[in-house]
Design a protein around this motif. Structure first.
Motif, PDB file in Angstrom:
ATOM      1  N   SER A   1       0.754  -1.179   0.017  1.00 47.97           N
ATOM      2  CA  SER A   1       0.107  -0.151  -0.183  1.00 47.97           C
ATOM      3  C   SER A   1       0.755   1.254  -0.101  1.00 47.97           C
ATOM      4  CB  SER A   1      -0.983   0.201   1.284  1.00 47.97           C
ATOM      5  OG  SER A   1      -1.524   1.135   1.229  1.00 47.97           O
ATOM      6  N   GLU A   2       1.958   1.234   0.812  1.00 45.68           N
ATOM      7  CA  GLU A   2       2.676   2.531   0.920  1.00 45.68           C
ATOM      8  C   GLU A   2       3.751   2.656  -0.313  1.00 45.68           C
ATOM      9  OE1 GLU A   2       5.243   2.057   4.291  1.00 45.68           O
ATOM     10  OE2 GLU A   2       3.350   2.279   5.862  1.00 45.68           O
ATOM     11  N   ARG A   3       4.014   1.440  -1.009  1.00 48.61           N
ATOM     12  CA  ARG A   3       4.788   1.626  -2.384  1.00 48.61           C
ATOM     13  C   ARG A   3       3.861   2.138  -3.239  1.00 48.61           C
ATOM     14  NH1 ARG A   3       6.682  -4.074  -4.399  1.00 48.61           N
ATOM     15  NH2 ARG A   3       4.562  -4.353  -4.630  1.00 48.61           N
ATOM     16  N   THR A   4       2.700   1.702  -3.469  1.00 51.19           N
ATOM     17  CA  THR A   4       1.784   1.919  -4.379  1.00 51.19           C
ATOM     18  C   THR A   4       1.428   3.579  -4.337  1.00 51.19           C
ATOM     19  OG1 THR A   4       0.694  -0.106  -4.353  1.00 51.19           O
ATOM     20  CG2 THR A   4      -0.667   1.675  -5.290  1.00 51.19           C
ATOM     21  N   THR A   5       1.228   4.063  -3.226  1.00 52.04           N
ATOM     22  CA  THR A   5       1.019   5.334  -2.693  1.00 52.04           C
ATOM     23  C   THR A   5       2.040   6.102  -3.194  1.00 52.04           C
ATOM     24  OG1 THR A   5      -0.499   4.904  -0.988  1.00 52.04           O
ATOM     25  CG2 THR A   5       0.219   7.306  -1.082  1.00 52.04           C
ATOM     26  N   THR A   6       3.276   5.876  -2.979  1.00 53.39           N
ATOM     27  CA  THR A   6       4.446   6.500  -3.241  1.00 53.39           C
ATOM     28  C   THR A   6       4.622   6.550  -4.881  1.00 53.39           C
ATOM     29  OG1 THR A   6       5.492   5.876  -1.295  1.00 53.39           O
ATOM     30  CG2 THR A   6       6.810   6.913  -2.948  1.00 53.39           C
ATOM     31  N   ARG A   7       4.469   5.501  -5.473  1.00 54.78           N
ATOM     32  CA  ARG A   7       4.643   5.463  -6.875  1.00 54.78           C
ATOM     33  C   ARG A   7       3.470   6.482  -7.468  1.00 54.78           C
ATOM     34  NH1 ARG A   7       7.169   0.409  -7.979  1.00 54.78           N
ATOM     35  NH2 ARG A   7       9.624   0.753  -6.952  1.00 54.78           N
ATOM     36  N   SER A   8       2.288   6.308  -7.017  1.00 56.19           N
ATOM     37  CA  SER A   8       1.339   6.971  -7.759  1.00 56.19           C
ATOM     38  C   SER A   8       1.675   8.503  -7.527  1.00 56.19           C
ATOM     39  CB  SER A   8      -0.049   6.820  -6.968  1.00 56.19           C
ATOM     40  OG  SER A   8      -0.377   5.494  -7.002  1.00 56.19           O
ATOM     41  N   GLU A   9       2.299   9.099  -6.505  1.00 51.60           N
ATOM     42  CA  GLU A   9       2.511  10.381  -6.282  1.00 51.60           C
ATOM     43  C   GLU A   9       3.817  10.725  -7.289  1.00 51.60           C
ATOM     44  OE1 GLU A   9       3.539  11.137  -2.290  1.00 51.60           O
ATOM     45  OE2 GLU A   9       1.601  10.409  -1.557  1.00 51.60           O
ATOM     46  N   GLU A  10       4.627   9.900  -7.360  1.00 51.73           N
ATOM     47  CA  GLU A  10       5.586  10.001  -8.430  1.00 51.73           C
ATOM     48  C   GLU A  10       5.232  10.311  -9.582  1.00 51.73           C
ATOM     49  OE1 GLU A  10       8.288   6.982  -7.492  1.00 51.73           O
ATOM     50  OE2 GLU A  10       9.232   7.823  -5.763  1.00 51.73           O
ATOM     51  N   LEU A  11       4.524   9.270 -10.054  1.00 54.67           N
ATOM     52  CA  LEU A  11       3.789   9.432 -11.586  1.00 54.67           C
ATOM     53  C   LEU A  11       3.121  10.472 -11.820  1.00 54.67           C
ATOM     54  CD1 LEU A  11       2.983   5.409 -11.876  1.00 54.67           C
ATOM     55  CD2 LEU A  11       4.797   6.942 -12.948  1.00 54.67           C
ATOM     56  N   LEU A  12       2.131  10.972 -10.800  1.00 58.12           N
ATOM     57  CA  LEU A  12       1.397  12.031 -10.836  1.00 58.12           C
ATOM     58  C   LEU A  12       2.317  13.395 -11.105  1.00 58.12           C
ATOM     59  CD1 LEU A  12      -1.495  13.131 -10.643  1.00 58.12           C
ATOM     60  CD2 LEU A  12      -1.290  13.397  -8.237  1.00 58.12           C
ATOM     61  N   GLN A  13       3.440  13.494 -10.128  1.00 54.50           N
ATOM     62  CA  GLN A  13       4.290  14.611 -10.562  1.00 54.50           C
ATOM     63  C   GLN A  13       4.897  14.547 -11.955  1.00 54.50           C
ATOM     64  OE1 GLN A  13       6.800  14.099  -7.078  1.00 54.50           O
ATOM     65  NE2 GLN A  13       5.574  15.059  -5.694  1.00 54.50           N
ATOM     66  N   LEU A  14       5.163  13.394 -12.317  1.00 60.99           N
ATOM     67  CA  LEU A  14       5.879  13.326 -13.717  1.00 60.99           C
ATOM     68  C   LEU A  14       4.820  13.466 -14.858  1.00 60.99           C
ATOM     69  CD1 LEU A  14       7.858   9.973 -13.184  1.00 60.99           C
ATOM     70  CD2 LEU A  14       9.114  12.280 -13.623  1.00 60.99           C
ATOM     71  N   ASP A  15       3.633  13.095 -14.682  1.00 70.60           N
ATOM     72  CA  ASP A  15       2.534  13.519 -15.379  1.00 70.60           C
ATOM     73  C   ASP A  15       2.273  15.177 -15.596  1.00 70.60           C
ATOM     74  OD1 ASP A  15       2.073  11.069 -16.225  1.00 70.60           O
ATOM     75  OD2 ASP A  15       0.309  10.772 -14.888  1.00 70.60           O
ATOM     76  N   SER A  16       2.325  15.926 -14.426  1.00 74.06           N
ATOM     77  CA  SER A  16       2.258  17.109 -14.727  1.00 74.06           C
ATOM     78  C   SER A  16       3.435  17.809 -15.261  1.00 74.06           C
ATOM     79  CB  SER A  16       1.959  17.884 -12.983  1.00 74.06           C
ATOM     80  OG  SER A  16       3.286  17.363 -12.389  1.00 74.06           O
ATOM     81  N   ILE A  17       4.702  17.283 -14.988  1.00 76.60           N
ATOM     82  CA  ILE A  17       5.694  17.792 -15.780  1.00 76.60           C
ATOM     83  C   ILE A  17       5.521  17.527 -17.220  1.00 76.60           C
ATOM     84  CG2 ILE A  17       8.271  17.471 -16.232  1.00 76.60           C
ATOM     85  CD1 ILE A  17       8.576  16.831 -13.192  1.00 76.60           C
ATOM     86  N   ILE A  18       5.133  16.250 -17.659  1.00 73.58           N
ATOM     87  CA  ILE A  18       4.986  16.101 -19.105  1.00 73.58           C
ATOM     88  C   ILE A  18       3.781  16.991 -19.464  1.00 73.58           C
ATOM     89  CG2 ILE A  18       4.069  14.352 -20.553  1.00 73.58           C
ATOM     90  CD1 ILE A  18       5.295  12.331 -18.748  1.00 73.58           C
ATOM     91  N   GLU A  19       2.913  17.372 -18.955  1.00 72.01           N
ATOM     92  CA  GLU A  19       1.908  18.090 -19.432  1.00 72.01           C
ATOM     93  C   GLU A  19       2.158  19.490 -19.543  1.00 72.01           C
ATOM     94  OE1 GLU A  19      -2.074  17.937 -17.534  1.00 72.01           O
ATOM     95  OE2 GLU A  19      -2.194  15.912 -17.499  1.00 72.01           O
ATOM     96  N   LEU A  20       3.227  19.966 -18.838  1.00 71.94           N
ATOM     97  CA  LEU A  20       3.451  21.515 -18.730  1.00 71.94           C
ATOM     98  C   LEU A  20       4.478  22.002 -19.723  1.00 71.94           C
ATOM     99  CD1 LEU A  20       3.923  22.281 -14.822  1.00 71.94           C
ATOM    100  CD2 LEU A  20       2.332  23.141 -16.364  1.00 71.94           C
ATOM    101  N   TYR A  21       5.424  20.893 -20.215  1.00 68.57           N
ATOM    102  CA  TYR A  21       6.556  21.121 -21.125  1.00 68.57           C
ATOM    103  C   TYR A  21       6.230  20.649 -22.657  1.00 68.57           C
ATOM    104  CZ  TYR A  21       9.394  22.608 -17.116  1.00 68.57           C
ATOM    105  OH  TYR A  21       9.727  23.180 -16.069  1.00 68.57           O
ATOM    106  N   ASP A  22       6.850  21.381 -23.398  1.00 63.96           N
ATOM    107  CA  ASP A  22       6.711  20.983 -24.701  1.00 63.96           C
ATOM    108  C   ASP A  22       7.455  19.624 -25.150  1.00 63.96           C
ATOM    109  OD1 ASP A  22       8.069  21.888 -27.975  1.00 63.96           O
ATOM    110  OD2 ASP A  22       5.810  21.602 -27.384  1.00 63.96           O
ATOM    111  N   GLU A  23       7.149  18.934 -25.959  1.00 71.35           N
ATOM    112  CA  GLU A  23       7.611  17.472 -26.146  1.00 71.35           C
ATOM    113  C   GLU A  23       8.898  17.607 -26.601  1.00 71.35           C
ATOM    114  OE1 GLU A  23       5.502  15.011 -28.983  1.00 71.35           O
ATOM    115  OE2 GLU A  23       3.476  15.662 -27.983  1.00 71.35           O
ATOM    116  N   SER A  24       9.447  18.723 -27.242  1.00 68.47           N
ATOM    117  CA  SER A  24      11.085  18.756 -27.496  1.00 68.47           C
ATOM    118  C   SER A  24      11.900  19.081 -26.326  1.00 68.47           C
ATOM    119  CB  SER A  24      11.043  19.897 -28.634  1.00 68.47           C
ATOM    120  OG  SER A  24      10.538  21.220 -28.336  1.00 68.47           O
ATOM    121  N   SER A  25      11.181  19.637 -25.188  1.00 66.58           N
ATOM    122  CA  SER A  25      12.166  20.107 -24.296  1.00 66.58           C
ATOM    123  C   SER A  25      12.986  18.962 -23.410  1.00 66.58           C
ATOM    124  CB  SER A  25      11.174  21.025 -23.231  1.00 66.58           C
ATOM    125  OG  SER A  25      10.392  20.224 -22.541  1.00 66.58           O
ATOM    126  N   GLU A  26      13.929  19.011 -22.978  1.00 67.10           N
ATOM    127  CA  GLU A  26      14.648  18.218 -21.977  1.00 67.10           C
ATOM    128  C   GLU A  26      14.055  17.801 -20.702  1.00 67.10           C
ATOM    129  OE1 GLU A  26      18.835  18.401 -19.395  1.00 67.10           O
ATOM    130  OE2 GLU A  26      18.672  19.570 -20.932  1.00 67.10           O
TER     131      GLU A  26
END
Length: 161
Positions: free
Chosen positions: A50-75
Motif C-alpha cells: 500500500s505504501e509503495r503504491t501510494t508513493t509510486r502514484s505520487e511520483e507518477l502524478l508529478q511526472l504527468d504534471s511535468i509532461i503536461e507543462l512542457y513541450d515535447e521537444s524540451s529536455e
C-alpha cells in the motif's frame, strides 16, 4: 486549460494523494501496534504494498504534471517520460518477481527493485531462511532480472496470514 489552472489542479491532486498517504500510515499504525508500541508483522506485506503504491502514484502524478507543462521537444519533457518509463518497468518487474517467488512455496513476498540503483530487496513470509531456499531465490533473480548477487538482499519476515 491554461498552465495556471493545470498547476492548481495537479497541486491539488498531489496534496490529496499526500493526505491519503498520511492517513493510511496513521491508520496502519493504529491497527498494527500492540501494547509495547511494537509493530507486528500481521499486515506487513499489505502495508508495504500500500505504501509503495501510494508513493509510486505520487511520483507518477508529478511526472504527468511535468509532461503536461512542457513541450515535447524540451529536455524536461524527455527526462520526465524516461523517469516514468523506468518506474513502470520497475513496477512490472517487481510484480513478476513476487509471483515467481510465491511459486517457490511462500505464502507472500514483496520485492523492491531500485529505480536509480541495481539493488533488489526481497522480503519473504518465512520464519527462517535456509541456504537452499536463499540460493534458489538468488538464482531466479540473477536469471530473470539480471541482478548481480551482491545487489540482492533477502529478508525473512514471519507473518501469520
Amino acid at each position: 486549460m491554461s498552465k495556471k489552472k493545470k498547476i492548481i489542479v495537479m497541486s491539488s491532486l498531489v496534496f490529496l494523494l499526500a493526505l491519503t498517504a498520511v492517513l493510511n500510515v496513521l491508520l496502519a499504525q493504529n491497527t498494527t501496534a500492540n501494547g509495547d508500541n511494537v509493530v507486528t508483522t500481521a499486515n506487513y506485506f499489505a502495508t508495504y504494498r500500500s505504501e509503495r503504491t501510494t508513493t509510486r502514484s505520487e511520483e507518477l502524478l508529478q511526472l504527468d504534471s511535468i509532461i503536461e507543462l512542457y513541450d515535447e521537444s524540451s529536455e524536461e519533457y524527455s527526462e520526465a517520460v524516461a523517469a516514468k518509463l523506468d518506474i513502470v518497468e520497475a513496477m512490472e518487474q517487481e510484480l513478476q518477481l513476487e509471483t515467481m517467488i510465491k511459486s517457490l512455496g511462500f505464502s507472500d513476498a514483496v520485492v523492491s527493485v531500485g529505480v536509480d540503483s541495481e539493488n533488489v530487496n526481497v522480503f519473504i513470509n518465512s520464519d527462517e531462511l535456509d541456504m537452499d531456499t536463499a540460493l534458489s531465490i538468488y538464482d531466479m533473480l540473477r536469471t530473470e532480472a539480471g541482478v548481480a548477487a551482491g545487489n540482492i538482499i533477502i529478508m525473512p519476515v514471519y507473518s501469520e496470514i
